[in-house]
Design a protein around this motif. Structure first.
Motif, short mmCIF file in Angstrom:
data_model
loop_
_atom_site.label_atom_id
_atom_site.label_comp_id
_atom_site.label_asym_id
_atom_site.label_seq_id
_atom_site.Cartn_x
_atom_site.Cartn_y
_atom_site.Cartn_z
N SER A 1 0.43 -8.26 -2.14
CA SER A 1 1.77 -8.65 -2.59
C SER A 1 2.31 -7.69 -3.65
N THR A 2 1.44 -7.07 -4.42
CA THR A 2 1.88 -6.17 -5.49
C THR A 2 2.27 -4.80 -4.96
N PHE A 3 1.47 -4.25 -4.04
CA PHE A 3 1.70 -2.87 -3.60
C PHE A 3 2.14 -2.76 -2.14
N ALA A 4 2.36 -3.89 -1.47
CA ALA A 4 2.87 -3.89 -0.09
C ALA A 4 1.98 -3.08 0.85
N VAL A 5 0.67 -3.22 0.68
CA VAL A 5 -0.31 -2.61 1.56
C VAL A 5 -1.07 -3.73 2.25
N ASN A 6 -1.24 -3.63 3.56
CA ASN A 6 -1.90 -4.68 4.32
C ASN A 6 -3.30 -4.95 3.76
N ALA B 1 -6.43 -0.87 -7.89
CA ALA B 1 -6.28 0.58 -7.93
C ALA B 1 -6.37 1.16 -6.52
N GLY B 2 -7.28 0.61 -5.69
CA GLY B 2 -7.39 1.07 -4.32
C GLY B 2 -6.11 0.84 -3.53
N ALA B 3 -5.49 -0.32 -3.73
CA ALA B 3 -4.25 -0.62 -3.04
C ALA B 3 -3.13 0.32 -3.47
#
Length: 304
Positions: A127-132, A216-218
């Motif tokens: 939800s924070t970084f819009a990455v699945n 951090a990964g996201a």
């Protein structure tokens, strides 16, 4: 003279036995409840469930949306410098790539209770970084077998460069340039830290803190082109995450194929990747980039 009150009759023997039996049954029920944890304990909260799957990703083909149909794009990806590179592609890492494959295989059995603590973190990262979140989880699986590798929470990896659940490089900085970890260490500030989770460190940020590392990964994946779609952008971000070489291509193939498989069949921490799906991902994304890399290398040799 008033009449005497009637003398009460003694209870019958049958009624006495019935009362004793009822008391005994009640005592047994209470004892069973205590032993089973229903009495004397507060109600337990249900374990977190995996986040909802955003959408079912189609098995990639070699059509218009693939790198196979766009050689120029494949060449650009093969030679472009990523926005954030997780680690340098070194000979030592290439030799040890089999270790990553073993760590991510279904031979490493992961308990459901262990995984439950990661689900709120995956959801927050998505939800924070819009990455699945399936891509994030697949990277987590590939890097540290969902944080079950023996050195996850201390020290650095076999190459002496990276550590933690998401294996961040802390050594590729210097001479005024930040390391990969330093570039994304503040990512945890953008989301809401769960109140309770395993391996929370005393200070932040830390590569060994599950929330700090996964956030951090996201952010790293987002910076390198990943979105909520499990497509070529996700493949390219995974390729950047490992590094630009042959091992990085295999790494990205495995990471994306696993994530697509989860989207199609449900999140399964101990399931292997369908070889047919892995082959489809490689044909659509990995093979064109590998061909572009080989072609460029040959051109350099000819010029030399």
């Amino acid at each position: 003279m008033s009449e005497r009150a009637p003398i009460p009759e003694a209870p019958s023997e049958a009624r006495a036995w019935a009362l004793a039996g009822a008391l005994l049954a009640a005592g047994v029920a209470v004892l069973a409840a205590v032993l089973s944890g229903l009495v004397g304990q507060t109600a337990r909260q249900p374990a977190p469930a995996p986040p909802a799957i955003v959408s079912v990703a189609a098995t990639p083909g070699t059509g218009a949306n693939s790198l196979a149909a766009d050689p120029a794009r494949a060449r650009a990806l093969a030679h472009a410098r990523p926005a954030i590179l997780a680690r340098p592609a070194t000979a030592a890492q290439r030799r040890a790539f089999a270790g990553y494959v073993r760590a991510s295989s279904p031979q490493t059995h992961i308990l459901a209770a262990w995984m439950a603590g990661f689900y709120p973190i995956y959801a927050q990262a998505q939800s924070t970084f819009a990455v699945n979140w399936l891509l994030i989880a697949s990277i987590h699986r590939q890097e540290s077998a969902f944080s079950t590798n023996s050195t996850t929470y201390h020290g650095l990896n076999f190459a002496g460069c990276c550590g933690g659940p998401m294996q961040f490089n802390v050594t590729n900085g210097g001479a005024g340039a930040p390391s990969t970890w330093q570039l994304v260490a503040s990512s945890y500030l953008y989301g809401h830290r769960p109140a309770v989770y395993d391996h929370r460190t005393a200070t932040h940020p830390s590569i060994y803190d599950d929330f700090d590392a996964i956030m951090a990964g996201a952010r790293l994946l987002s910076a390198d082109g990943a979105t909520l779609s499990l497509d070529g952008g996700a493949w390219g971000a995974a390729y950047d995450y490992y590094g630009h070489d042959a091992a990085g291509i295999e790494y990205a193939d495995q990471v994306l194929a696993r994530a697509i498989g989860w989207s199609q069949h449900g999140f399964c921490v101990n399931c292997g990747t369908d070889p047919r799906l892995l082959a489809a991902v490689h044909a659509a994304y990995g093979a064109p980039v590998a061909e572009a890399s080989v072609g460029a290398t040959a051109a350099v040799k000819r010029r030399g």
